[in-house]
Scaffold this active site. Sequence first.
Site: not given
Ligand code: AR6
Length: 171
Positions: A25, A33-35
């Site tokens: 973000n 999530g991934v972050d």
């Molecule tokens: N490895 C690979 N992919 C993953 C992992 C992982 N360990 N964990 C989740 N995903 P998101 P966004 C996938 O929500 O939509 C955070 O709070 C997940 O299933 O991580 O860009 C940030 O700080 C999905 O397909 O990112 C921001 O505030 C993809 O990664 C916000 O979320 C992205 O999901 C960003 O939201």
Amino acid sequence: MTAELRVIEGDITALAVDAIVNAANGTLLGGGGVDGAIHRAAGPGLLEECRGIGGCPTGEARITAGHALPARYVIHTVGPVWRGGGAGEPGLLAACYRQSLRLAARHDVRSIAFPAISTGVYGYPLEAASEIAVATVRDVLSEAPAIEKVVFCCFGAEVARLYEMILDSAR
Ligand code: AR6
């Protein structure tokens, strides 16, 4: 040389590539999530380095070290929040892939892995997002010949199948 495009199902933090991309973000100070997974696996040094950057606008990218990760670098990019598609989301999402790859090329990265940016918490419809991801990566690779491998790291079998399908149909 043509770069290899691969789909891997699993956790991006485990990948031994030169750079992994974080779907961050605008604060770059971590989140869910991934972050969250990347910050947990990299350790507190990553947050400290991110604090020094002072944030990142949507559609841009910033680079840090990988700290405790197997990857040498983390490229942090901020995807658009899905607001229905009329708020410039496709262009901003494409910019994330483009800017991340350009930044990677400037740091001699040869292998890089992307998560499905914006498709989790930010609500971007997965199919549309993955088509932009693949098309943009293909397009930018033509200007970044040093990049040898791009991995689309998919969290779940369904996401991986979709990416495989898009890669096959565009081959
Ligand atoms: N490895 C690979 N992919 C993953 C992992 C992982 N360990 N964990 C989740 N995903 P998101 P966004 C996938 O929500 O939509 C955070 O709070 C997940 O299933 O991580 O860009 C940030 O700080 C999905 O397909 O990112 C921001 O505030 C993809 O990664 C916000 O979320 C992205 O999901 C960003 O939201």
